[in-house]
Design a protein around this motif. Structure first.
Motif, PDB file in Angstrom:
ATOM      1  N   ILE A  16       0.850  -1.188   0.000  1.00  0.00           N
ATOM      2  CA  ILE A  16       0.000   0.000   0.000  1.00  0.00           C
ATOM      3  C   ILE A  16       0.886   1.239   0.000  1.00  0.00           C
ATOM      4  O   ILE A  16       1.690   1.436   0.914  1.00  0.00           O
ATOM      5  N   VAL A  20       0.908   5.032   0.610  1.00  0.00           N
ATOM      6  CA  VAL A  20       0.021   5.892   1.403  1.00  0.00           C
ATOM      7  C   VAL A  20       0.467   7.342   1.324  1.00  0.00           C
ATOM      8  O   VAL A  20       1.652   7.650   1.479  1.00  0.00           O
ATOM      9  N   ARG A  36       0.153  10.309   3.441  1.00  0.00           N
ATOM     10  CA  ARG A  36      -0.270  10.687   4.789  1.00  0.00           C
ATOM     11  C   ARG A  36       0.461  11.943   5.276  1.00  0.00           C
ATOM     12  O   ARG A  36       0.982  12.002   6.379  1.00  0.00           O
ATOM     13  N   SER A  89      -4.929   5.907   0.516  1.00  0.00           N
ATOM     14  CA  SER A  89      -4.034   5.002  -0.213  1.00  0.00           C
ATOM     15  C   SER A  89      -4.062   5.384  -1.681  1.00  0.00           C
ATOM     16  O   SER A  89      -5.126   5.578  -2.260  1.00  0.00           O
ATOM     17  N   ASN A 129      -9.840   2.629  -3.094  1.00  0.00           N
ATOM     18  CA  ASN A 129      -8.949   3.391  -2.227  1.00  0.00           C
ATOM     19  C   ASN A 129      -9.685   4.028  -1.057  1.00  0.00           C
ATOM     20  O   ASN A 129      -9.060   4.605  -0.161  1.00  0.00           O
ATOM     21  N   TYR A 149      -8.799   2.131   2.780  1.00  0.00           N
ATOM     22  CA  TYR A 149      -7.745   2.521   3.716  1.00  0.00           C
ATOM     23  C   TYR A 149      -8.159   3.753   4.518  1.00  0.00           C
ATOM     24  O   TYR A 149      -7.992   3.795   5.745  1.00  0.00           O
ATOM     25  N   GLU A 158      -3.074   3.456  11.307  1.00  0.00           N
ATOM     26  CA  GLU A 158      -2.360   2.823  10.204  1.00  0.00           C
ATOM     27  C   GLU A 158      -2.683   1.336  10.100  1.00  0.00           C
ATOM     28  O   GLU A 158      -2.883   0.803   9.002  1.00  0.00           O
ATOM     29  N   GLY A 212      -4.713  -0.412   6.865  1.00  0.00           N
ATOM     30  CA  GLY A 212      -4.171  -1.537   6.120  1.00  0.00           C
ATOM     31  C   GLY A 212      -5.049  -2.765   6.210  1.00  0.00           C
ATOM     32  O   GLY A 212      -5.246  -3.486   5.218  1.00  0.00           O
ATOM     33  N   ILE A 221       0.562  -7.327   5.227  1.00  0.00           N
ATOM     34  CA  ILE A 221       0.349  -5.974   4.720  1.00  0.00           C
ATOM     35  C   ILE A 221       1.659  -5.211   4.864  1.00  0.00           C
ATOM     36  O   ILE A 221       2.366  -5.360   5.865  1.00  0.00           O
ATOM     37  N   GLU A 274       2.999  -1.137   4.267  1.00  0.00           N
ATOM     38  CA  GLU A 274       2.655   0.228   3.903  1.00  0.00           C
ATOM     39  C   GLU A 274       3.919   1.080   3.825  1.00  0.00           C
ATOM     40  O   GLU A 274       4.824   0.941   4.647  1.00  0.00           O
ATOM     41  N   ASP A 294       4.865   5.345   3.017  1.00  0.00           N
ATOM     42  CA  ASP A 294       4.344   6.650   2.614  1.00  0.00           C
ATOM     43  C   ASP A 294       5.262   7.261   1.559  1.00  0.00           C
ATOM     44  O   ASP A 294       6.413   6.862   1.384  1.00  0.00           O
ATOM     45  N   THR A 324       4.704  -2.779   8.502  1.00  0.00           N
ATOM     46  CA  THR A 324       4.329  -4.060   7.914  1.00  0.00           C
ATOM     47  C   THR A 324       3.914  -5.050   8.995  1.00  0.00           C
ATOM     48  O   THR A 324       4.380  -4.967  10.138  1.00  0.00           O
TER      49      THR A 324
END
Length: 447
Positions: free
Chosen positions: A79, A81, A83, A93, A130, A133, A151, A155, A173, A175, A177, A283
């Motif tokens: 993902i 992101v 943010r 996302s 999207n 998320y 977060e 996810g 998962i 993620e 940014d 993760t």
């Protein structure tokens, strides 16, 4: 609502060709970057990057399942992101890529999911994918209980949404940014990229919520972090499907840079990379587990370019049923075919056929039961139906050229050669709509 290709079967292009890409993909890049951390003494960094998955009953159960799953095929949802702390529209996302890894066979695959795809988001309903998320991020404790971080919840809901959309389990998962992405690229000294054609975006969103002009010329060049991010994210220069291709191209370039420069052996760069990843990556992979780290290290070393499959959900492979503004509704049958190709791997057949079971035996519910049985064995199935006429002998008919699927079906159903037809016999029914192989169950069929 504008219907597309409703009156004919969609075009299917499942050949490996350009989808077997060179020098790695997103999963390998992610694994290598995580290994950069694992190869240092910063165990505290591992703990800060790892987060619990609120879909799991407990952190202990999650860790125990993780070690076992690194021996068997598993899926990771990547993902990207946005943010920024001052983001007016909230955290969202921007990129969703499902990665499939088969450690025993030594291959990996990547499937890009367009963010405008309309899907069923749990707790929300039909929305762009999207949305998942952002909704999870903003309703963390409401959905997953007290103590759940935004977060982790974002996810988790994105993973649940992708599971429902593709019919595949998301085991982990990861993620990252976009600011962290920029820092990693800059720490590496930029990435070498061969841009196939000039990219011009007159309205790329700027940091102050306005727009700026983006131009990236064609040719081989080194992009810094900001330019690499803009190249990967630009939407106005072409289609969202081309955007998915550019995102994967940049991920491959990062991995190529890591490998070419031998980053794992450059101790001077490791602390900076560790700091970049600590700030930007989260993760559910159990990085604190030694067996997991060893498994990831082994995977990263064994993944070769010809063992990596790259696919995307796009109109060439999956028909667009409806398009309302930017909202895209995909044909679920075609999507199932693409998922089957995704799981077949680099050595799997490029042949993906949809099978329909027709009840010519007169036994109520027989075609439905056989359909579910074949689906459980990995076949892509059309809806069951009744045959036009009753028949005594079971017939398996290929209406195209699908010898491997035909052979698998004949072996599974224990049909002799008289019942298997590699092309329609003269008395065969007309080819059914959106089915490639037909199994007509006769009164001789025994469950």
């Amino acid at each position: 609502m504008a219907a597309r290709r409703a009156a004919r079967q969609p075009t299917r292009r499942f050949g490996c060709g350009p989808r077997l890409m060179g020098v790695g993909v997103g999963v390998a890049a992610l694994l290598v970057l995580l290994l950069l951390i694992a190869s240092t003494w910063a165990r505290g960094t591992l703990q800060r990057i790892e987060q619990n998955d609120p879909r799991q009953a407990s952190a202990q159960a999650q860790s125990g399942a993780a070690v076992a799953s690194l021996q068997a095929p598993f899926n990771i949802l990547l993902i990207g992101v946005d943010r920024r702390p001052d983001l007016i529209e909230g955290v969202r996302s921007d990129t969703l890529i499902l990665v499939h890894v088969d450690p025993a066979a030594g291959w990996a695959g990547m499937l890009s999911i367009p963010r405008d795809s309309v899907v069923n988001v749990p707790n929300v309903g039909l929305q762009k994918i999207n949305t998942a998320y952002a909704y999870g991020f903003n309703h963390a404790e409401e959905i997953y209980g007290p103590g759940t971080t935004p977060e982790a919840a974002g996810g988790a809901l994105a993973a649940e949404t992708v599971e429902g959309f593709l019919g595949l389990k998301v085991n982990y998962i990861a993620e990252i940014d976009f600011q962290g992405f920029e820092r990693v690229v800059d720490t590496l000294g930029g990435v070498r990229l061969n841009v196939p054609r000039p990219l011009l975006d007159p309205a790329y969103p700027s940091a102050d919520y306005g727009y700026e002009r983006l131009y990236v010329p064609a040719g081989l060049q080194v992009l810094d972090g900001a330019t690499a991010l803009r190249y990967a994210r630009s939407r106005h220069s072409s289609s969202d499907f081309d955007r998915s291709r550019r995102q994967q191209q940049v991920l491959r370039a990062i991995l190529a840079e890591v490998r070419a420069r031998g980053i794992l052996n450059q101790a001077s760069l490791l602390p900076a990379l560790v700091e970049d990843l600590e700030q930007s990556v989260r993760t559910t992979l159990p990085l604190g587990d030694l067996n997991t780290l060893r498994g990831l290290a082994d995977l990263a070393q064994r993944l070769e370019p010809d063992r990596i499959v790259q696919l995307s959900i796009n109109p060439n492979d999956v028909a667009v049923v409806q398009e309302i503004g930017s909202d895209i509704y995909w044909d679920q049958g075609d999507l199932s075919l693409l998922v089957a190709r995704f799981l077949a791997g680099p050595e799997g057949s490029t042949e993906v056929a949809r099978v329909q079971v027709q009840n010519g035996a007169g036994t109520p519910g027989l075609a439905g039961r056989v359909t579910e049985h074949l689906r459980s064995q990995g076949f892509v199935m059309a809806d069951a139906t009744d045959a036009l006429v009753a028949t005594e002998q079971t017939q398996l008919i290929d209406y195209g050229s699908h010898p491997q699927t035909l052979e698998r079906l004949a072996a599974l159903l224990q049909l002799d050669g008289r019942s298997v037809h590699r092309s329609p016999p003269p008395d065969a029914p007309a080819a059914p709509y959106q089915a490639d192989i037909v199994l007509i169950l006769g009164s001789d069929y025994r469950e």
